[in-house]
Design a protein around this motif. Structure first.
Motif, PDB file in Angstrom:
ATOM      1  N   MET A   1       0.838  -1.191   0.000  1.00  0.00           N
ATOM      2  CA  MET A   1       0.000   0.000   0.000  1.00  0.00           C
ATOM      3  C   MET A   1       0.878   1.247   0.000  1.00  0.00           C
ATOM      4  N   SER A   2       0.542   2.211  -0.846  1.00  0.00           N
ATOM      5  CA  SER A   2       1.345   3.420  -0.973  1.00  0.00           C
ATOM      6  C   SER A   2       1.213   4.304   0.256  1.00  0.00           C
ATOM      7  N   THR A   3       2.268   5.034   0.559  1.00  0.00           N
ATOM      8  CA  THR A   3       2.268   6.033   1.631  1.00  0.00           C
ATOM      9  C   THR A   3       1.169   7.063   1.412  1.00  0.00           C
ATOM     10  N   PHE A   4       0.781   7.291   0.167  1.00  0.00           N
ATOM     11  CA  PHE A   4      -0.192   8.314  -0.178  1.00  0.00           C
ATOM     12  C   PHE A   4      -1.635   7.832  -0.069  1.00  0.00           C
ATOM     13  N   ASN A   5      -1.841   6.557   0.112  1.00  0.00           N
ATOM     14  CA  ASN A   5      -3.193   6.006   0.148  1.00  0.00           C
ATOM     15  C   ASN A   5      -4.021   6.609   1.283  1.00  0.00           C
ATOM     16  N   GLN A   6      -5.167   7.190   0.908  1.00  0.00           N
ATOM     17  CA  GLN A   6      -6.112   7.785   1.860  1.00  0.00           C
ATOM     18  C   GLN A   6      -5.520   8.944   2.671  1.00  0.00           C
ATOM     19  N   GLY A  23       1.020  16.125  -7.807  1.00  0.00           N
ATOM     20  CA  GLY A  23      -0.373  16.014  -7.383  1.00  0.00           C
ATOM     21  C   GLY A  23      -1.089  14.895  -8.107  1.00  0.00           C
ATOM     22  N   ARG A  24      -0.878  14.813  -9.408  1.00  0.00           N
ATOM     23  CA  ARG A  24      -1.505  13.743 -10.196  1.00  0.00           C
ATOM     24  C   ARG A  24      -1.051  12.370  -9.723  1.00  0.00           C
ATOM     25  N   GLU A 210       8.490  15.023 -15.473  1.00  0.00           N
ATOM     26  CA  GLU A 210       7.797  13.792 -15.078  1.00  0.00           C
ATOM     27  C   GLU A 210       8.691  12.888 -14.235  1.00  0.00           C
ATOM     28  N   LYS A 211       9.902  12.657 -14.693  1.00  0.00           N
ATOM     29  CA  LYS A 211      10.822  11.786 -13.963  1.00  0.00           C
ATOM     30  C   LYS A 211      11.210  12.406 -12.620  1.00  0.00           C
ATOM     31  N   THR A 212      11.358  13.722 -12.608  1.00  0.00           N
ATOM     32  CA  THR A 212      11.706  14.410 -11.365  1.00  0.00           C
ATOM     33  C   THR A 212      10.602  14.248 -10.332  1.00  0.00           C
ATOM     34  N   ALA A 213       9.368  14.462 -10.761  1.00  0.00           N
ATOM     35  CA  ALA A 213       8.223  14.317  -9.860  1.00  0.00           C
ATOM     36  C   ALA A 213       8.108  12.883  -9.341  1.00  0.00           C
ATOM     37  N   GLN A 214       8.299  11.928 -10.215  1.00  0.00           N
ATOM     38  CA  GLN A 214       8.221  10.519  -9.807  1.00  0.00           C
ATOM     39  C   GLN A 214       9.271  10.190  -8.753  1.00  0.00           C
ATOM     40  N   ILE A 217       8.225  11.613  -5.354  1.00  0.00           N
ATOM     41  CA  ILE A 217       7.146  10.815  -4.756  1.00  0.00           C
ATOM     42  C   ILE A 217       7.702   9.503  -4.200  1.00  0.00           C
ATOM     43  N   ARG A 218       8.590   8.858  -4.947  1.00  0.00           N
ATOM     44  CA  ARG A 218       9.203   7.618  -4.453  1.00  0.00           C
ATOM     45  C   ARG A 218      10.024   7.882  -3.194  1.00  0.00           C
TER      46      ARG A 218
END
Length: 271
Positions: A1-6, A23-24, A210-214, A217-218
């Motif tokens: 489960m992702s850290t961002f879930n809920q 954000g996306r 895109e790669k920077t944002a990813q 987030i990781r």
């Protein structure tokens, strides 16, 4: 489960650039509510409409250089019982030119948005995170916080402050045993239009949004303390510590042409 879930995510400068992309991705990873702060209402409206199928999006027009606006927006979130679990301090501006070419207004605005705003917003959000014993703060600094660079002295100063504050905040939280995490991000130039006109060496390529944002987030998902992009940015502190300053100027400034990177900078007009 992702850290961002809920989770409820607040991103400043979230209507464009890597802020919008992060954000996306957060919504795609199951975020309950994405809160976007920006000064461009039309861009926020477009983003909210674009992301509507991914989840709940809340927009607030906030000029983060104004402390009163930060406080009012946070009160509005509190009234909506919208507790922020992940805060991404992303909003930023840059003014180019030699230091003496910048007006007092440009200096003040840069420091207010790039430095003070992160502290004021975090000061509003952090106590709740500490009380709930859960939260993550992401501070988008810059590779410019690790190396001096001509024609971006005001921007560099604002980001040096961010990196020092962000790391100090992390240590303070760890000292009191708080589980709230802090991630400091120091990317080099990103091709979002903010740094239009800059020239870089192959060893310091311009980053793709895109790669920077990813990667950011990781980094949050893995509770990373520091993330630097590209890989060559990790070498900067080592080289600064190893080489005499004039040698560093020669290698980094002249051979790698870092000190020439802002010579053709156009960017976005500020004031």
């Amino acid at each position: 489960m992702s850290t961002f879930n809920q989770q409820n995510i607040l991103i400043t400068g979230g209507a464009s650039g890597i802020g919008k992309i992060m954000g996306r991705i957060a919504l795609e990873k199951g975020a309950r509510n994405l809160v976007i702060w920006d000064i461009d209402q039309e861009a926020m409206n477009r983003t909210a409409k674009e992301f509507a199928h991914l989840g709940q999006v809340t927009t607030q027009k906030v000029d983060v250089s104004q402390l009163d606006e930060i406080k009012i927006a946070c009160l509005e979130l509190e009234k909506e019982n919208l507790q922020i679990n992940i805060l991404i301090n992303n909003a930023g501006i840059i003014v180019g030119g030699n230091f003496w070419q910048n007006s007092h207004e440009k200096i003040q605005k840069t420091m207010a948005i790039n430095t003070a705003a992160l502290m004021h917003l975090t000061r509003e959000i952090l106590p709740g995170m500490m009380d709930r014993k859960q939260g993550h703060i992401v501070n988008i600094s810059s590779a410019a916080s690790l190396v001096a660079n001509p024609k971006m002295s005001v921007y560099a100063a604002s980001k040096w402050a961010v990196t020092a504050w962000s790391e100090s905040l992390r240590l303070e939280l760890e000292a009191v045993g708080s589980p709230v995490n802090v991630t400091t991000v120091t990317p080099s130039y990103i091709s979002t239009g903010m740094f239009e006109g800059v020239k870089t060496h192959w060893i310091q390529p311009i980053l793709e949004p895109e790669k920077t944002a990813q990667r950011i987030i990781r980094a949050v998902e893995k509770d990373k303390i520091i993330i630097r992009m590209p890989w060559s940015v990790y070498m900067t502190p080592f080289l600064k510590g190893l080489l005499p300053i004039r040698w560093f100027d020669l290698v980094v400034g002249k051979w790698l042409k870092v000190y020439k990177s802002m010579d053709e900078f156009r960017g976005k007009k500020i004031l």
